[in-house]
Scaffold this motif. Structure first.
Motif, mmCIF file in Angstrom:
data_model
loop_
_atom_site.group_PDB
_atom_site.id
_atom_site.type_symbol
_atom_site.label_atom_id
_atom_site.label_comp_id
_atom_site.label_asym_id
_atom_site.label_seq_id
_atom_site.Cartn_x
_atom_site.Cartn_y
_atom_site.Cartn_z
ATOM 1 N N ALA A 74 84.113 47.026 21.278
ATOM 2 C CA ALA A 74 84.118 47.490 19.890
ATOM 3 C C ALA A 74 84.545 46.335 18.980
ATOM 4 O O ALA A 74 85.272 45.448 19.413
ATOM 5 C CB ALA A 74 85.102 48.653 19.747
ATOM 6 N N PRO A 75 84.101 46.364 17.733
ATOM 7 C CA PRO A 75 84.478 45.283 16.806
ATOM 8 C C PRO A 75 85.985 45.160 16.574
ATOM 9 O O PRO A 75 86.477 44.104 16.223
ATOM 10 C CB PRO A 75 83.771 45.642 15.509
ATOM 11 N N VAL A 76 86.719 46.246 16.796
ATOM 12 C CA VAL A 76 88.160 46.217 16.578
ATOM 13 C C VAL A 76 88.857 45.245 17.540
ATOM 14 O O VAL A 76 89.948 44.760 17.268
ATOM 15 C CB VAL A 76 88.765 47.633 16.694
ATOM 16 N N GLY A 77 88.219 44.938 18.643
ATOM 17 C CA GLY A 77 88.800 44.021 19.616
ATOM 18 C C GLY A 77 89.068 42.642 19.040
ATOM 19 O O GLY A 77 90.028 41.978 19.435
ATOM 20 N N GLU A 78 88.256 42.215 18.101
ATOM 21 C CA GLU A 78 88.452 40.886 17.495
ATOM 22 C C GLU A 78 89.783 40.804 16.758
ATOM 23 O O GLU A 78 90.424 39.752 16.727
ATOM 24 C CB GLU A 78 87.293 40.563 16.552
ATOM 25 N N TYR A 80 92.579 42.223 17.689
ATOM 26 C CA TYR A 80 93.598 41.973 18.701
ATOM 27 C C TYR A 80 93.539 40.527 19.203
ATOM 28 O O TYR A 80 94.566 39.904 19.448
ATOM 29 C CB TYR A 80 93.459 42.962 19.856
ATOM 30 N N VAL A 81 92.343 40.001 19.324
ATOM 31 C CA VAL A 81 92.189 38.601 19.731
ATOM 32 C C VAL A 81 92.833 37.691 18.689
ATOM 33 O O VAL A 81 93.544 36.738 19.038
ATOM 34 C CB VAL A 81 90.693 38.250 19.931
ATOM 35 N N GLU A 82 92.625 37.980 17.416
ATOM 36 C CA GLU A 82 93.231 37.177 16.348
ATOM 37 C C GLU A 82 94.760 37.296 16.368
ATOM 38 O O GLU A 82 95.463 36.308 16.124
ATOM 39 C CB GLU A 82 92.689 37.590 14.977
ATOM 40 N N ASP A 83 95.269 38.504 16.643
ATOM 41 C CA ASP A 83 96.719 38.682 16.736
ATOM 42 C C ASP A 83 97.304 37.833 17.866
ATOM 43 O O ASP A 83 98.325 37.156 17.683
ATOM 44 C CB ASP A 83 97.080 40.154 16.974
ATOM 45 N N ILE A 84 96.677 37.870 19.007
ATOM 46 C CA ILE A 84 97.171 37.088 20.152
ATOM 47 C C ILE A 84 97.053 35.594 19.858
ATOM 48 O O ILE A 84 97.944 34.813 20.205
ATOM 49 C CB ILE A 84 96.430 37.482 21.445
ATOM 50 N N ARG A 85 95.975 35.186 19.200
ATOM 51 C CA ARG A 85 95.820 33.775 18.820
ATOM 52 C C ARG A 85 96.971 33.347 17.905
ATOM 53 O O ARG A 85 97.546 32.267 18.068
ATOM 54 C CB ARG A 85 94.478 33.556 18.130
ATOM 55 N N GLU A 86 97.335 34.201 16.966
ATOM 56 C CA GLU A 86 98.446 33.897 16.061
ATOM 57 C C GLU A 86 99.765 33.816 16.830
ATOM 58 O O GLU A 86 100.595 32.948 16.562
ATOM 59 C CB GLU A 86 98.538 34.961 14.956
ATOM 60 N N TRP A 87 99.988 34.714 17.793
ATOM 61 C CA TRP A 87 101.208 34.656 18.604
ATOM 62 C C TRP A 87 101.267 33.352 19.393
ATOM 63 O O TRP A 87 102.333 32.759 19.534
ATOM 64 C CB TRP A 87 101.266 35.831 19.568
ATOM 65 N N ARG A 88 100.128 32.916 19.910
ATOM 66 C CA ARG A 88 100.080 31.647 20.651
ATOM 67 C C ARG A 88 100.426 30.475 19.737
ATOM 68 O O ARG A 88 101.163 29.571 20.131
ATOM 69 C CB ARG A 88 98.698 31.437 21.267
ATOM 70 N N ASN A 89 99.896 30.498 18.516
ATOM 71 C CA ASN A 89 100.206 29.422 17.568
ATOM 72 C C ASN A 89 101.686 29.414 17.200
ATOM 73 O O ASN A 89 102.307 28.353 17.136
ATOM 74 C CB ASN A 89 99.358 29.556 16.297
#
Length: 125
Positions: A74-78, A80-89
């Protein structure tokens, strides 16, 4: 990706206080010992770095799973991917700040300090 700053060096097994070109350190009547403050910085580095490494591995694994097409359809998955990317940064910035502060403090802290314990005296008091 950041490169870790230099780690404080633990005392070597056979490491001795430094010797100047004029012979032993300035005052031969003073004993030297490895600085306990520097030793605490070595311990802090050895404690914090593995924990930061573990956090990075866990977030990298979660990020890889989140990006997988089998995880989200689903498009909503992106989002969550952005949230995890921000946590990694944020973790990378936090890691850099913590390790740099320990490294900078170690660079400003002498490895050896003078002590009066067990120092030879010409005339006992």
């Amino acid at each position: 990706m950041y490169v870790d700053p230099p780690a404080p060096r633990a005392k070597g097994r056979y490491e001795a206080p430094p010797i100047t070109s004029t012979g032993p350190l300035e005052d031969p009547q003073r004993a030297w010992r490895f600085n306990p403050d520097y030793e605490r910085l070595v311990t802090a580095w050895e404690t914090v770095k593995p924990q930061l490494d573990d956090l990075r591995v866990v977030l990298d694994k979660a990020f890889a799973l989140a990006k997988s097409p089998q995880t989200w359809d689903a498009p909503v998955g992106e989002r969550y991917v952005e949230d995890i990317r921000e946590w990694r940064n944020r973790l990378a910035l936090y890691r850099q700040a913590v390790l740099t502060s320990i490294s900078d403090e170690a660079a400003d802290t002498p490895r050896w300090v003078q002590t009066t314990a067990n120092a030879p005296h010409a005339y006992p008091s």
